[in-house]
Design a protein around this motif. Structure first.
Motif, PDB file in Angstrom:
ATOM      1  N   ASP A   1       0.842  -1.195   0.000  1.00 41.66           N
ATOM      2  CA  ASP A   1       0.000   0.000   0.000  1.00 41.66           C
ATOM      3  C   ASP A   1       0.876   1.242   0.000  1.00 41.66           C
ATOM      4  O   ASP A   1       2.104   1.160   0.022  1.00 41.66           O
ATOM      5  CB  ASP A   1      -0.925  -0.001   1.223  1.00 41.66           C
ATOM      6  CG  ASP A   1      -2.229   0.747   0.981  1.00 41.66           C
ATOM      7  OD1 ASP A   1      -2.286   1.520   0.000  1.00 41.66           O
ATOM      8  OD2 ASP A   1      -3.171   0.564   1.763  1.00 41.66           O
ATOM      9  N   CYS A   2       0.219   2.383  -0.009  1.00 44.11           N
ATOM     10  CA  CYS A   2       0.897   3.672  -0.041  1.00 44.11           C
ATOM     11  C   CYS A   2       0.083   4.648   0.800  1.00 44.11           C
ATOM     12  O   CYS A   2      -1.160   4.605   0.804  1.00 44.11           O
ATOM     13  CB  CYS A   2       1.000   4.163  -1.487  1.00 44.11           C
ATOM     14  SG  CYS A   2       2.031   5.617  -1.695  1.00 44.11           S
ATOM     15  N   ARG A   3       0.764   5.513   1.513  1.00 41.20           N
ATOM     16  CA  ARG A   3       0.096   6.466   2.396  1.00 41.20           C
ATOM     17  C   ARG A   3       0.716   7.844   2.219  1.00 41.20           C
ATOM     18  O   ARG A   3       1.940   7.996   2.289  1.00 41.20           O
ATOM     19  CB  ARG A   3       0.227   6.016   3.849  1.00 41.20           C
ATOM     20  CG  ARG A   3      -0.343   6.973   4.899  1.00 41.20           C
ATOM     21  CD  ARG A   3      -0.082   6.438   6.293  1.00 41.20           C
ATOM     22  NE  ARG A   3      -0.707   5.139   6.488  1.00 41.20           N
ATOM     23  CZ  ARG A   3      -0.387   4.298   7.476  1.00 41.20           C
ATOM     24  NH1 ARG A   3       0.583   4.618   8.311  1.00 41.20           N
ATOM     25  NH2 ARG A   3      -1.003   3.137   7.582  1.00 41.20           N
ATOM     26  N   GLY A   4      -0.122   8.812   1.966  1.00 44.43           N
ATOM     27  CA  GLY A   4       0.376  10.171   1.838  1.00 44.43           C
ATOM     28  C   GLY A   4       0.715  10.774   3.192  1.00 44.43           C
ATOM     29  O   GLY A   4       0.185  10.376   4.230  1.00 44.43           O
ATOM     30  N   ILE A   5       1.608  11.728   3.171  1.00 45.91           N
ATOM     31  CA  ILE A   5       1.994  12.471   4.374  1.00 45.91           C
ATOM     32  C   ILE A   5       1.370  13.850   4.279  1.00 45.91           C
ATOM     33  O   ILE A   5       1.351  14.465   3.205  1.00 45.91           O
ATOM     34  CB  ILE A   5       3.525  12.571   4.487  1.00 45.91           C
ATOM     35  CG1 ILE A   5       4.133  11.168   4.546  1.00 45.91           C
ATOM     36  CG2 ILE A   5       3.947  13.369   5.709  1.00 45.91           C
ATOM     37  CD1 ILE A   5       5.639  11.144   4.351  1.00 45.91           C
ATOM     38  N   ASP A   6       0.862  14.350   5.358  1.00 49.91           N
ATOM     39  CA  ASP A   6       0.179  15.640   5.376  1.00 49.91           C
ATOM     40  C   ASP A   6       1.163  16.752   5.010  1.00 49.91           C
ATOM     41  O   ASP A   6       1.897  17.254   5.870  1.00 49.91           O
ATOM     42  CB  ASP A   6      -0.421  15.880   6.758  1.00 49.91           C
ATOM     43  CG  ASP A   6      -1.288  17.137   6.788  1.00 49.91           C
ATOM     44  OD1 ASP A   6      -1.390  17.803   5.739  1.00 49.91           O
ATOM     45  OD2 ASP A   6      -1.841  17.443   7.858  1.00 49.91           O
ATOM     46  N   ALA A   7       1.159  17.110   3.718  1.00 53.30           N
ATOM     47  CA  ALA A   7       2.112  18.125   3.254  1.00 53.30           C
ATOM     48  C   ALA A   7       1.857  19.475   3.889  1.00 53.30           C
ATOM     49  O   ALA A   7       2.771  20.308   3.992  1.00 53.30           O
ATOM     50  CB  ALA A   7       2.029  18.235   1.729  1.00 53.30           C
ATOM     51  N   ALA A   8       0.613  19.711   4.314  1.00 52.68           N
ATOM     52  CA  ALA A   8       0.303  21.005   4.924  1.00 52.68           C
ATOM     53  C   ALA A   8       1.084  21.215   6.213  1.00 52.68           C
ATOM     54  O   ALA A   8       1.325  22.360   6.625  1.00 52.68           O
ATOM     55  CB  ALA A   8      -1.202  21.099   5.196  1.00 52.68           C
ATOM     56  N   ARG A   9       1.501  20.106   6.836  1.00 49.14           N
ATOM     57  CA  ARG A   9       2.242  20.216   8.099  1.00 49.14           C
ATOM     58  C   ARG A   9       3.752  20.179   7.882  1.00 49.14           C
ATOM     59  O   ARG A   9       4.512  20.179   8.846  1.00 49.14           O
ATOM     60  CB  ARG A   9       1.834  19.077   9.032  1.00 49.14           C
ATOM     61  CG  ARG A   9       0.355  19.102   9.410  1.00 49.14           C
ATOM     62  CD  ARG A   9       0.019  17.929  10.305  1.00 49.14           C
ATOM     63  NE  ARG A   9       0.831  17.915  11.513  1.00 49.14           N
ATOM     64  CZ  ARG A   9       0.879  16.898  12.364  1.00 49.14           C
ATOM     65  NH1 ARG A   9       0.170  15.800  12.106  1.00 49.14           N
ATOM     66  NH2 ARG A   9       1.631  16.942  13.437  1.00 49.14           N
ATOM     67  N   MET A  10       4.177  20.144   6.617  1.00 47.82           N
ATOM     68  CA  MET A  10       5.607  20.126   6.312  1.00 47.82           C
ATOM     69  C   MET A  10       6.066  21.528   5.937  1.00 47.82           C
ATOM     70  O   MET A  10       5.266  22.400   5.591  1.00 47.82           O
ATOM     71  CB  MET A  10       5.890  19.150   5.167  1.00 47.82           C
ATOM     72  CG  MET A  10       5.442  17.729   5.446  1.00 47.82           C
ATOM     73  SD  MET A  10       5.823  16.589   4.106  1.00 47.82           S
ATOM     74  CE  MET A  10       7.564  16.356   4.359  1.00 47.82           C
ATOM     75  N   ARG A  11       7.358  21.713   5.991  1.00 42.11           N
ATOM     76  CA  ARG A  11       7.918  23.001   5.586  1.00 42.11           C
ATOM     77  C   ARG A  11       7.725  23.200   4.090  1.00 42.11           C
ATOM     78  O   ARG A  11       8.002  22.307   3.302  1.00 42.11           O
ATOM     79  CB  ARG A  11       9.416  23.058   5.895  1.00 42.11           C
ATOM     80  CG  ARG A  11       9.755  23.209   7.354  1.00 42.11           C
ATOM     81  CD  ARG A  11      11.227  23.505   7.506  1.00 42.11           C
ATOM     82  NE  ARG A  11      12.049  22.566   6.752  1.00 42.11           N
ATOM     83  CZ  ARG A  11      13.308  22.780   6.384  1.00 42.11           C
ATOM     84  NH1 ARG A  11      13.888  23.930   6.666  1.00 42.11           N
ATOM     85  NH2 ARG A  11      13.996  21.870   5.739  1.00 42.11           N
ATOM     86  N   HIS A  12       7.274  24.352   3.712  1.00 34.84           N
ATOM     87  CA  HIS A  12       7.148  24.694   2.298  1.00 34.84           C
ATOM     88  C   HIS A  12       8.218  25.730   1.958  1.00 34.84           C
ATOM     89  O   HIS A  12       8.447  26.671   2.715  1.00 34.84           O
ATOM     90  CB  HIS A  12       5.756  25.237   1.980  1.00 34.84           C
ATOM     91  CG  HIS A  12       4.715  24.164   1.881  1.00 34.84           C
ATOM     92  ND1 HIS A  12       4.341  23.401   2.975  1.00 34.84           N
ATOM     93  CD2 HIS A  12       3.985  23.710   0.828  1.00 34.84           C
ATOM     94  CE1 HIS A  12       3.426  22.532   2.600  1.00 34.84           C
ATOM     95  NE2 HIS A  12       3.195  22.690   1.305  1.00 34.84           N
ATOM     96  N   LYS A  13       8.837  25.517   0.822  1.00 33.50           N
ATOM     97  CA  LYS A  13       9.920  26.417   0.409  1.00 33.50           C
ATOM     98  C   LYS A  13       9.638  26.896  -1.009  1.00 33.50           C
ATOM     99  O   LYS A  13       9.395  26.096  -1.910  1.00 33.50           O
ATOM    100  CB  LYS A  13      11.265  25.671   0.454  1.00 33.50           C
ATOM    101  CG  LYS A  13      12.465  26.528   0.099  1.00 33.50           C
ATOM    102  CD  LYS A  13      13.736  25.691  -0.017  1.00 33.50           C
ATOM    103  CE  LYS A  13      14.118  25.068   1.293  1.00 33.50           C
ATOM    104  NZ  LYS A  13      15.419  24.342   1.188  1.00 33.50           N
ATOM    105  N   SER A  14       9.633  28.198  -1.170  1.00 23.03           N
ATOM    106  CA  SER A  14       9.476  28.793  -2.504  1.00 23.03           C
ATOM    107  C   SER A  14      10.858  29.100  -3.047  1.00 23.03           C
ATOM    108  O   SER A  14      11.583  29.949  -2.506  1.00 23.03           O
ATOM    109  CB  SER A  14       8.627  30.070  -2.427  1.00 23.03           C
ATOM    110  OG  SER A  14       7.311  29.763  -2.038  1.00 23.03           O
ATOM    111  N   LEU A  15      11.212  28.401  -4.103  1.00 17.58           N
ATOM    112  CA  LEU A  15      12.552  28.491  -4.660  1.00 17.58           C
ATOM    113  C   LEU A  15      12.531  29.354  -5.919  1.00 17.58           C
ATOM    114  O   LEU A  15      11.862  29.014  -6.901  1.00 17.58           O
ATOM    115  CB  LEU A  15      13.047  27.081  -4.983  1.00 17.58           C
ATOM    116  CG  LEU A  15      14.413  26.916  -5.633  1.00 17.58           C
ATOM    117  CD1 LEU A  15      15.508  27.401  -4.708  1.00 17.58           C
ATOM    118  CD2 LEU A  15      14.635  25.444  -5.999  1.00 17.58           C
TER     119      LEU A  15
END
Length: 994
Positions: free
Chosen positions: A544-558
Motif C-alpha cells: 500500500d501507499c500512504r500520503g503524508i500531510d504536506a500542509a504540516r511540512m515546511r514549504h519552500k518557494s525556490l
C-alpha cells in the motif's frame, strides 16, 4: 613408525604447522568440533530470533529450534570431511604422515619426489570442499535417514565453504575415485561423522525439507563464517593446534575436547567483536532516540512502524519526501522498531559516495551511543578508503580494549563504540552488526562472486537502508532490484530513501522485493498513486501507499533564474563574478555547482581573482573528488565545518565532534559531491544545468536550516548557468555535461522547466514539496511531451531518446551477465548457479567482463602522487617494509627453535612485517588519486609496478608517480600526459598533443 589403528581418528589432520616451524598439527576431528562449537555459540549469541526461526523452518524443525541448532552445528562440523581423503592427506610435506595412511587404501601407493608427497600420475587433486559435497549425501542418507534430495542440497552448501558450489559433485566420485579415496577411506569418513554426531548429541529427528534459496544461502554463509572463526589458531583468541609434534593423540576424548572448544568459541567471538550488545527488549520513543519532537514525516513513519514492524513481518518501505525533512531519523526509528525483541538484528546503511558514507557513519555512531549506552557496540565504515581515516583507526584501537571476554576484564569494560578489526578483512564488512558504507558493498550481494553466500548471510534478517535511491543509473538500479529480491527471500527489512522517484520506479522496487518474498509481481495499480510526499510499503500481508500531510511540512518557494554567459572567458573575465560580488556585499555563503571537475577548476581559478582572501582565509574554496585522499578528507571536514548543520560539523582527525564555524563570506565551487546526503546549507546556489531531479537535490542545500536572518538573501534562489549554445529554442549543452548526463534527460528537463516559465526572462518559482512530483514525471514519465517549440525539438528528442534506450539496454545486459539468479523455489537444489562463471573482485587487470563491477564507470588508474619532500619518507618506509619481509622470511627458513619460542618469534616478526606494510600502505594511499582520463589510463596501464608492491593488496594495482617542481608547480615530467598537482585546485591533466 608403528602403524596406528584406524579407530584412532586423530591421525587425520586439518591444520599443519607452517613450514619451518616445529612439527605439529591439529587433528581433523578437533577442527570439526571447533567449528561446530563456534556454530553453536553464533546461534546463541549472534543470530537473531528471526534468523534462528528461518533456519529451523527451512530444515523442517519449525516447532523444534533445539534440534535445528544441533543439526546446523553438525553440518558445519562436517564441512571439512573431505580432508579425510588421499587428495588432501598427502599434501603434507611431513614424510612421517605418509606412514599413517598406507594401510587405508591398497590402491593408493605413493612416490616421494623432491617436495610434498604427490598423488599417482594421472589422478586429479580435488579440493576438499568438493569431496565433502561429493561424499556427504550418501552418508547423510544411509546413516542418518535424510532423503536424498535434501541430503544433496545440504552437502552442496556445506561443501561450498570455500566460496563456490559444484555443478555435480557426485560425478567426482566416479572420475577421481583414487583422490577421493577407496577401501577404508569412506569408512574413516563415516567414523569421523559418527564421532561428531555422538559428541554433539545429534537426535534421530532428521531434516525433512530442502531449504528454500534464501535459507540455503544464509546457511552456507553461516558455515563459512564459523569455519573462518574456528580456523584461528591463536593461543588466546582462537583454537591452537592440539599437537606440537607429528604424533597421533592417544586416548582422545571428544566430549572433553568439545567442552573446552565451546569455551574457546565464546572467547573467540568476544575477541573478534561479535558479542557485547543485545537487541533491545522494548521499543523506544522517537524522543528517546533523537531528543527531537517528530515532524509530520516522522509521525507517519512511527505509525507505520506500529502497523508492520511491530508485528515482526519483514517488508520494504520507501520514504519519499523533500530534502531536509528528516528521512534519516525516520529510517533509523523504523529500523530500530524492527529490531526489538526477536526481530531483525543490526543495520546496514548504503550511500552513493565515500563522502556521504563518512558523514552517515558519524550520525550512526551518535544514534548507537544513544540507543546502546550500556553495551559494547561494533560499528564499521565500509568503503575502499575507510581504513585510512584516523577516526576509523582510533575506533579499531579501542576495540582491543572493548571487545574482550567478560571473564577476563569483567562486565564494567563492556560499553562504548568501537570498530573490531576482524570485520575489516575482505568480504567480512557486512557481517558487522552495524555499518554504514557505499551502496557498492550491498550490490556485491547480488553479483556472482566467490563467497556471495557470506555476504548474503551478513544481511540475513538485518535491516538495510539505502539512501538516495534516485541517484543510481540503469546498471546499478538493475543490480539493486536483484538485491531486493534476495533481501525479500532472506526476510530482511529494507528502507529506501529518496526525494524524487517516478511512479514506475517506485513500483518496480516494490515488485522486486515482493518477488523475493515469494509473490508474483504485483500489477501496476496495486500501489495507488498517492500524492507526494508519501510512504509506500510491501510486506507478506500487504502492499500500500500512504500520503503524508504536506500542509504540516515546511514549504519552500525556490526562485529559479537563468544566467547567460556565466562561465569564465579566456581573458579571465567572468560575468558571474560581478553578479556574486553584488550579492555578497553584506556577506553570505554561496555554492557554485559544476557538472565536471574541469569546469569546477576553471570556475575556481577565475573567481578567486575577484575575491581575494579576507581575515587570513580564502573566500573562494573548491570541493571535488580529484584530490589526493589526504587532502580530500581534510577538505571534506573543512566544508562540513563551514557549511554544515549548526550543531555539528563532523569530526576531527581524532574522531571527536567539531562545531560549525560558518564564515561571514564564502563561495564554495563544487561538483556533484555536495548533491547527495551531505547536510550542507547555503544562502544562494549557482548550478550548471543538470537533470531536473538532480537540480532539486542540489537546491535541497539551499537555506536548509533555521539560521535566523540571512542579510541579502530573503528567499532561497537557484541560478542556472545557461547552455553553451542557444538558438532561442533548442539548447546546446557543453560537452562535459553531455558526457555525464544523458542528453535526452537534459532536454526533457529543460523542456519541463521552460514550460513552467522557470527559464524565461524573469525566471519563476518552484514550490517544494508541491511541484516535485510533477517535474519528475515531466522528465522521466512514460508520457511524451505534449507541446514542442519547433521541429528541431522533435528530431533531437527522438535521436537522443534512441541513444538513451540503447545505452540502458546495454547496461541491463551488463547487469544480467554478473548478477546472481533470482531466488526461486528450485534454486536451492541448483546452488552451483550462484557461483558458476563467478566474477572477480579487486582485480582490475582481468577483462572487464569478468570483474565484479557495481558501477559501469570508465577505466581508471590509481596514481600515488608524491611531492619531493614526501619521496624520502616513502623510500624509508619502503626500505623498512622490505627489511621486515626479509627478516620474517629468514626466520621461517631457519632451523627450528622450541615450539612455543618459535611461535612467539614468528608472531613478533609477522606483526612487525604487517605493521611496516600498513605504514607504507597508509602513507601511499593517503596520497593516491583515481584518474579516469583516457590518456592517463592508457599511459599508466602500460607501465610496470614495483615488484614488491605485488605483495600488498592495497598497492598491487597502483602506480607511484614522483612529482618535481617545474615553473612554480608540482608536475610529473616522466612522459605521457602532463600531470599538475595544485594544493588548492587538485589534479589537472594536460592531454598529449596529437
Amino acid at each position: 613408525m608403528p602403524q596406528p589403528k584406524l579407530d584412532n581418528l586423530t591421525i587425520f589432520w586439518a591444520k599443519l604447522a607452517e613450514r619451518g616451524e616445529a612439527a605439529g598439527y591439529h587433528p581433523l576431528i578437533c577442527h570439526m568440533l571447533d567449528v561446530a562449537a563456534v556454530t553453536e555459540a553464533m546461534w546463541d549469541e549472534v543470530l537473531s530470533g528471526a534468523a534462528r526461526r528461518d533456519l529451523a523452518i527451512a530444515l523442517g524443525f519449525a516447532d523444534d529450534p533445539v534440534t535445528a541448532r544441533v543439526w546446523v552445528a553438525f553440518l558445519a562440523g562436517l564441512h571439512d570431511l573431505g580432508k579425510c581423503s588421499p587428495s588432501f592427506a598427502f599434501k603434507a610435506a611431513a614424510i612421517e604422515l605418509h606412514g599413517w595412511y598406507e594401510a587405508l587404501d591398497a590402491d593408493c601407493h605413493r612416490r616421494l619426489p623432491n617436495g610434498p608427497i604427490e598423488l599417482p600420475v594421472g589422478s586429479k587433486e580435488l579440493p576438499h570442499g568438493v569431496i565433502t559435497a561429493a561424499t556427504l549425501p550418501e552418508l547423510l542418507t544411509q546413516q542418518f535417514g535424510v532423503d536424498e534430495p535434501v541430503a544433496r542440497t545440504l552437502a552442496n552448501l556445506t561443501g561450498g565453504h570455500h566460496g563456490t558450489f559444484e555443478v555435480d559433485a557426485k560425478g567426482h566420485l566416479k572420475n577421481n575415485s583414487i583422490s577421493v579415496g577407496r577401501g577404508l577411506w569412506p569408512d574413516a569418513r563415516l567414523r569421523l561423522a559418527l564421532l561428531l554426531a555422538d559428541a554433539l548429541g545429534v537426535p534421530k529427528d532428521k531434516p525433512q525439507a530442502r531449504p528454500d534459496a534464501g535459507a540455503a544461502l544464509a546457511l552456507a554463509g553461516y558455515i563459512s563464517v564459523a569455519d573462518w572463526i574456528g580456523s584461528n589458531d591463536d593461543e588466546e583468541k582462537g583454537f591452537p593446534h592440539l599437537q606440537d609434534s607429528l604424533v597421533p593423540v592417544a586416548n582422545f576424548d571428544p566430549a572433553n575436547y568439545l567442552e573446552g572448544s565451546r569455551a574457546r568459541a565464546g572467547r573467540a567471538l568476544a575477541w573478534a567483536g561479535w558479542t557485547g550488545w543485545h537487541q533491545p527488549a522494548l521499543a523506544a520513543t522517537f524522543w528517546n532516540l533523537f531528543r527531537l519532537e517528530p515532524n509530520a514525516l516522522q509521525l507517519a513513519t512511527v505509525a507505520l512502524a506500529e502497523q508492520i514492524a511491530a508485528h515482526g513481518e519483514p517488508g520494504l518501505v520507501i520514504i519519499e519526501a523533500p530534502m531536509g525533512e528528516g528521512k534519516t531519523e525516520a529510517a533509523f526509528y523504523l529500523a530500530d522498531r524492527w529490531g526489538v525483541g526477536d526481530g531483525p538484528r543490526g543495520i546496514y546503511i548504503g550511500l552513493p559516495t565515500m563522502a556521504t558514507s563518512n558523514q552517515m557513519f558519524t550520525r550512526l555512531q551518535k544514534f548507537l551511543a544513544q540507543r546502546y549506552s550500556a553495551d559494547a557496540v561494533n560499528v564499521q565504515l565500509l568503503h575502499g578508503r575507510a581504513s585510512l581515516l584516523d577516526e576509523i583507526q582510533a575506533l579499531r584501537d579501542r576495540a582491543h580494549e572493548l571487545f574482550v571476554p567478560v571473564e577476563i576484564y569483567g562486565e564494567d569494560s563492556h560499553s562504548g563504540i568501537a570498530a573490531a578489526g576482524w570485520f575489516a578483512a575482505p568480504k567480512r564488512g557486512l557481517l558487522a552488526p552495524f555499518a554504514a558504507g557505499t551502496v557498492d558493498q550491498l550490490l556485491l550481494t547480488g553479483l556472482k562472486t566467490r563467497h556471495v553466500a557470506v555476504r548474503l548471510f551478513g544481511v540475513h534478517r538485518k535491516t538495510v537502508i539505502v539512501d538516495e535511491v534516485h541517484a543510481y543509473d540503469t546498471y546499478m538500479s538493475t543490480l539493486l532490484e536483484g538485491v531486493l529480491r534476495w533481501l525479500g527471500a532472506l526476510g530482511s527489512p529494507v528502507i529506501l530513501l529518496s526525494a524524487t522517484l517516478t511512479a514506475n520506479k517506485r513500483q518496480s522496487l516494490l515488485d522486486a522485493y515482493r518477488e523475493g518474498l515469494g509473490f508474483a509481481k504485483a500489477p501496476a495499480e496495486a500501489v495507488p498513486d498517492t500524492p507526494y510526499p508519501r510512504l509506500s510499503w510491501a510486506t507478506p500481508s500487504s502492499q500500500d501507499c500512504r500520503g503524508i500531510d504536506a500542509a504540516r511540512m515546511r514549504h519552500k518557494s525556490l526562485l529559479v533564474s537563468l544566467i547567460d554567459d556565466a562561465m569564465p572567458h579566456d581573458d579571465g573575465s567572468c560575468r558571474l563574478a560581478g553578479l556574486l560580488q553584488k550579492r555578497l556585499q553584506e556577506g553570505g555563503c554561496i555554492a557554485v555547482v559544476c557538472n565536471t571537475v574541469r569546469r569546477a577548476q576553471v570556475m575556481y581559478d577565475a573567481l578567486r581573482h575577484y575575491f581575494p582572501d579576507e581575515d587570513g582565509g580564502p573566500i573562494v574554496r573548491l570541493f571535488h573528488a580529484r584530490y589526493r585522499f589526504k587532502e580530500r578528507s581534510e577538505n571534506e571536514r573543512r566544508v562540513l565545518r563551514a557549511f554544515g548543520k549548526p550543531d555539528t560539523g563532523g569530526t576531527n582527525p581524532d574522531g571527536d565532534p567539531t562545531q560549525v564555524e560558518r564564515p561571514r563570506k564564502a563561495i564554495l565551487v563544487a561538483t556533484q559531491v555536495i548533491e547527495q546526503s551531505l547536510d550542507l546549507d547555503f544562502d544562494l546556489m549557482v548550478s550548471d544545468f543538470a537533470p531536473a531531479d538532480l537540480l532539486l537535490q542540489r537546491a535541497g542545500r539551499l537555506q536548509r536550516h533555521d539560521r535566523g536572518a540571512r542579510p541579502g538573501f530573503l528567499k532561497p534562489e537557484l541560478w542556472l548557468i545557461g547552455p553553451e549554445a542557444y538558438d532561442g529554442s533548442l539548447p546546446g549543452f557543453d560537452r562535459g555535461s553531455r558526457y555525464v548526463y544523458a542528453p535526452y534527460v537534459l532536454l526533457r528537463s529543460w523542456l519541463s522547466l521552460a514550460q513552467r516559465a522557470l527559464l524565461g526572462t524573469d525566471g519563476g518559482v518552484i514550490v517544494l514539496p508541491d511541484d516535485i512530483q510533477g517535474i519528475i514525471e515531466d522528465v522521466y514519465g512514460d508520457d511524451e511531451p505534449r507541446r514542442l517549440p519547433d521541429g528541431h525539438w522533435e528530431a533531437e528528442l527522438a535521436k537522443s531518446k534512441a541513444a538513451l534506450e540503447k545505452q540502458m539496454g546495454k547496461e541491463v545486459l551488463e547487469a544480467n551477465m554478473r548478477w546472481t539468479p533470482k531466488p526461486g523455489g528450485e534454486l536451492s537444489g541448483q546452488l552451483h548457479l550462484m557461483t558458476r562463471d563467478f566474477v572477480r573482485e579487486d582485480q582490475p587487470d582481468v577483462h572487464v567482463q569478468w570483474q565484479a563491477l557495481t558501477r559501469l564507470a570508465p577505466l581508471a588508474v590509481t596514481l600515488v602522487l608524491l611531492l619531493p619532500d614526501e619521496q624520502e619518507e616513502a623510500a624509508r618506509l619502503t626500505a623498512a617494509w622490505l627489511q621486515a619481509r626479509r627478516e620474517y622470511g629468514r626466520f621461517r627458513r631457519s632451523a627450528s627453535a622450541p615450539g612455543e619460542e618459535r611461535r612467539r618469534g614468528k608472531d613478533r616478526l609477522d606483526a612487525e612485517r604487517r605493521k611496516a606494510r600498513r605504514q607504507l600502505e597508509v602513507f601511499m594511499l593517503e596520497r593516491a588519486i583515481e584518474v579516469t582520463h583516457y590518456d592517463v589510463v592508457g599511459h599508466w596501464r602500460s607501465q610496470k609496478h614495483p615488484d614488491y608492491w605485488q605483495d600488498s593488496p592495497a598497492l598491487s594495482h597502483a602506480w607511484r608517480v614522483d612529482l618535481v617542481e617545474s615553473d612554480g608547480a608540482m608536475r610529473y615530467l616522466g612522459g605521457g600526459p602532463l600531470l599538475t598537482l595544485d594544493e588548492n585546485s587538485g589534479l589537472k591533466v594536460t592531454p598529449v598533443q596529437r
